[in-house]
Design an enzyme around this catalytic site. Structure first.
Site, PDB file in Angstrom:
ATOM      1  N   TYR A  67      35.115  23.542  60.264  1.00 16.88           N
ATOM      2  CA  TYR A  67      35.012  22.666  59.086  1.00 16.88           C
ATOM      3  C   TYR A  67      33.817  23.065  58.220  1.00 16.88           C
ATOM      4  CZ  TYR A  67      35.068  18.509  56.182  1.00 16.88           C
ATOM      5  OH  TYR A  67      35.131  17.665  55.113  1.00 16.88           O
ATOM      6  N   PHE A  91      42.675  28.049  27.882  1.00  9.35           N
ATOM      7  CA  PHE A  91      44.009  28.117  28.475  1.00  9.35           C
ATOM      8  C   PHE A  91      44.554  26.685  28.592  1.00  9.35           C
ATOM      9  CE2 PHE A  91      47.144  28.567  31.940  1.00  9.35           C
ATOM     10  CZ  PHE A  91      48.008  29.380  31.247  1.00  9.35           C
ATOM     11  N   ASP A  92      45.857  26.538  28.845  1.00  9.96           N
ATOM     12  CA  ASP A  92      46.445  25.188  28.773  1.00  9.96           C
ATOM     13  C   ASP A  92      45.826  24.200  29.754  1.00  9.96           C
ATOM     14  OD1 ASP A  92      47.733  26.383  30.923  1.00  9.96           O
ATOM     15  OD2 ASP A  92      49.744  25.741  30.384  1.00  9.96           O
ATOM     16  N   ASP A 132      35.472  31.837  31.529  1.00 10.68           N
ATOM     17  CA  ASP A 132      36.662  31.583  32.323  1.00 10.68           C
ATOM     18  C   ASP A 132      37.117  32.985  32.694  1.00 10.68           C
ATOM     19  OD1 ASP A 132      39.187  31.307  33.300  1.00 10.68           O
ATOM     20  OD2 ASP A 132      39.871  29.886  31.786  1.00 10.68           O
ATOM     21  N   ALA A 167      39.101  34.490  34.979  1.00  9.43           N
ATOM     22  CA  ALA A 167      40.282  34.743  35.814  1.00  9.43           C
ATOM     23  C   ALA A 167      40.698  36.223  35.799  1.00  9.43           C
ATOM     24  CB  ALA A 167      41.446  33.869  35.346  1.00  9.43           C
ATOM     25  N   LYS A 197      44.263  35.426  40.078  1.00 13.30           N
ATOM     26  CA  LYS A 197      44.576  36.565  39.197  1.00 13.30           C
ATOM     27  C   LYS A 197      43.775  37.770  39.697  1.00 13.30           C
ATOM     28  CE  LYS A 197      45.548  32.806  36.578  1.00 13.30           C
ATOM     29  NZ  LYS A 197      45.363  31.438  37.045  1.00 13.30           N
ATOM     30  N   HIS A 202      55.326  21.280  29.221  1.00  7.95           N
ATOM     31  CA  HIS A 202      56.261  22.362  29.516  1.00  7.95           C
ATOM     32  C   HIS A 202      56.621  22.452  31.002  1.00  7.95           C
ATOM     33  CE1 HIS A 202      52.125  23.767  29.581  1.00  7.95           C
ATOM     34  NE2 HIS A 202      52.472  24.654  30.483  1.00  7.95           N
TER      35      HIS A 202
END
Ligand code: F0G
Length: 466
Positions: free
Chosen positions: A71, A123-124, A213, A215, A256, A448
């Site tokens: 843990y 990004f969304d 960001d 990614a 990614k 979407h």
């Protein structure tokens, strides 16, 4: 252009098959014409996303076997932190199970109602997380990106003048600048080091924290090496380090460029902020040494982050995407130029010019790709980013009607992609067979993912609006 051979060979395979056409039609109806509702076994070539879909290396699979599932304080956390810290240089590395949790943690901690976050392009999920905390997400994409056909090398850049003006006009209301590398929603386009440095200087002068960001940081760093003067002989890993050194921290989805199927982290330098983020992490995600991940997942990410800056891999990766883009162009379909790092973005209006934008031409192309060839892609247009003006009730389109063919890392070969090109060629021969779509159901956030749609009867199709 010829695609170079893959710098790896196949050791393990996963069978795929194409359903008969009538069954594909039936699956579409059952899914409410929403390709997120399709089950994966009904999809032949899945280009929905490059996120979490990478093929892991033998070294990563081997790493799973040394997962330490304690843990607290597992050894894989130590490796994870060591790799992420040496790559980014940030002091505090906070594991999360995927990128949007990092977004949630950061915005829950730094935002109050009415505050702004600025970006080259959110990004969304990033935008939705800002809005969910009562914030306002503002994008300043470089004007060069507006011309989809221009081959400007850094169309992911932030518009420096617009950023400067906005920060001057909103003192103390902007809580962070998020630089998305590569800029996914703007065609997977890279951001130059010069733009990163200039933006960070502007932010610093207004005391606005500067985050990435990241990614797709390795693909961005590779483009800097290939396209920006002064970097041709700098190793990609050093370029990435130089980039991270400009920031106060980063949001990272390791699904990614972490080459992993799950994972991510949030990294910051600020001790006080890190304390607050960790408190919230323990509340919503998990203890600070696993952050929602199994020990084996932490190991897969650590090893993926070590592998992804391999330049032979990055050369093949970007060439594969460019090759696909070139083949599609040759069939007379327009794409966002130049091709980005992880995907080819098709201009759906060039395929279906007869479908009005309020009837989602990009979505129509996504549906037809599945109907014709069992291919799954994603719309990045008015279904994802369009809205209705609350005052006038009129339709506000997204900037473009794009369809993204995202290429999973190390998964598909040239013959798979040639098949995709052939299917697009067939669609291109009979565009008039396709109609637009109307929404039957939509949710408040990220509609979407869960929308249900129906084809518009041909007679109802309005005038062409683009
Ligand atoms: N930031 C960027 C630039 C992304 O592309 C994504 C995800 C995220 C953040 C969120 O990360 O999925 O790990 O929670 N993009 C995926 C895509 C979903 O298909 O482009 P996540």
């Amino acid at each position: 252009m010829k695609m170079p051979p893959e710098p790896y060979r196949i050791k393990s395979i996963e069978p795929i098959s194409l359903l008969p056409r009538l069954e594909r039609e039936d699956r579409l109806k059952q899914a409410g014409y929403n390709i997120f509702e399709l089950v994966s076994r009904d999809v032949y070539i899945d280009l929905l996303t490059d996120s979490g879909t990478s093929a892991m290396s033998d070294r990563q699979w081997a790493g799973l076997m040394i997962g330490d599932e304690a843990y607290a304080g597992c050894r894989n956390y130590e490796h994870f932190v060591e790799v992420a810290r040496s790559l980014t240089g940030y002091k505090h590395i906070i594991p999360v199970h995927q990128g949007r949790v990092a977004e949630n943690l950061l915005f829950s901690t730094i935002l109050e109602h009415g505050d702004y976050i600025v970006s080259n392009t959110h990004f969304d999920t990033t935008r939705a997380n800002v809005q969910h905390k009562g914030g306002i997400a503002v994008d300043f994409l470089t004007p060069e990106a507006k011309d989809l056909q221009s081959d400007y090398p850094f169309k992911g850049n932030i518009d420096l003048d617009a950023l400067r003006v906005f920060l001057a006009e909103h003192p103390r209301q902007v809580k962070a600048c998020i630089m998305t590398v590569t800029n996914n929603a703007a065609g997977g386009q890279p951001v130059s080091m010069a733009n990163i440095k200039a933006a960070r200087e502007i932010c610093r002068s207004y005391r606005v924290p500067f985050y990435f960001d990241s990614a797709r940081f390795a693909e961005n760093a590779y483009f800097i090496q290939q396209r920006e003067s002064g970097y041709a002989n700098v190793p990609v890993r050093d370029i990435a380090r130089e980039m991270f050194a400009q920031g106060d921290g980063t949001l990272m989805s390791a699904k990614k460029d972490g080459l992993a199927n799950m994972g991510g982290f949030l990294a910051v330098n600020d001790d006080d902020l890190s304390g607050k983020l960790t408190e919230l992490l323990i509340l919503i995600e998990g203890y600070r040494t696993y952050g929602g991940l199994a020990g084996r997942d932490l190991e897969a990410v650590a090893r993926g982050l070590e592998e992804v800056t391999d330049e032979e891999y990055l050369r093949f990766r970007t060439a594969q995407v460019r090759w696909l883009g070139e083949q599609i162009c040759e069939s007379g379909i327009q794409i966002v130029q130049p091709t980005g790092g992880h995907a080819v973005f098709i201009d759906a209006c060039s395929v279906f010019p007869h479908i009005p934008r309020e009837q989602f031409p990009g979505h129509a192309l996504v549906v037809e790709l599945y109907r014709e060839g069992g291919i799954r892609a994603v719309e990045i247009g008015s279904l994802m980013f369009g809205s209705i003006d609350p005052k006038t009730g009129s339709f506000r389109p997204a900037p473009y009607e794009l369809v993204r063919l995202a290429i999973p890392r190390r998964v598909y070969t040239e013959s798979h992609l040639r098949y995709v090109v052939n299917v697009l060629g067939t669609i291109r021969q009979h565009p008039e067979r396709n109609t637009g779509y109307e929404l039957i159901y939509q949710s408040k956030y990220l509609r979407h993912f869960t929308a249900r749609l129906a084809p518009v009867a041909p007679a109802e199709q309005g005038a062409v609006t683009h």
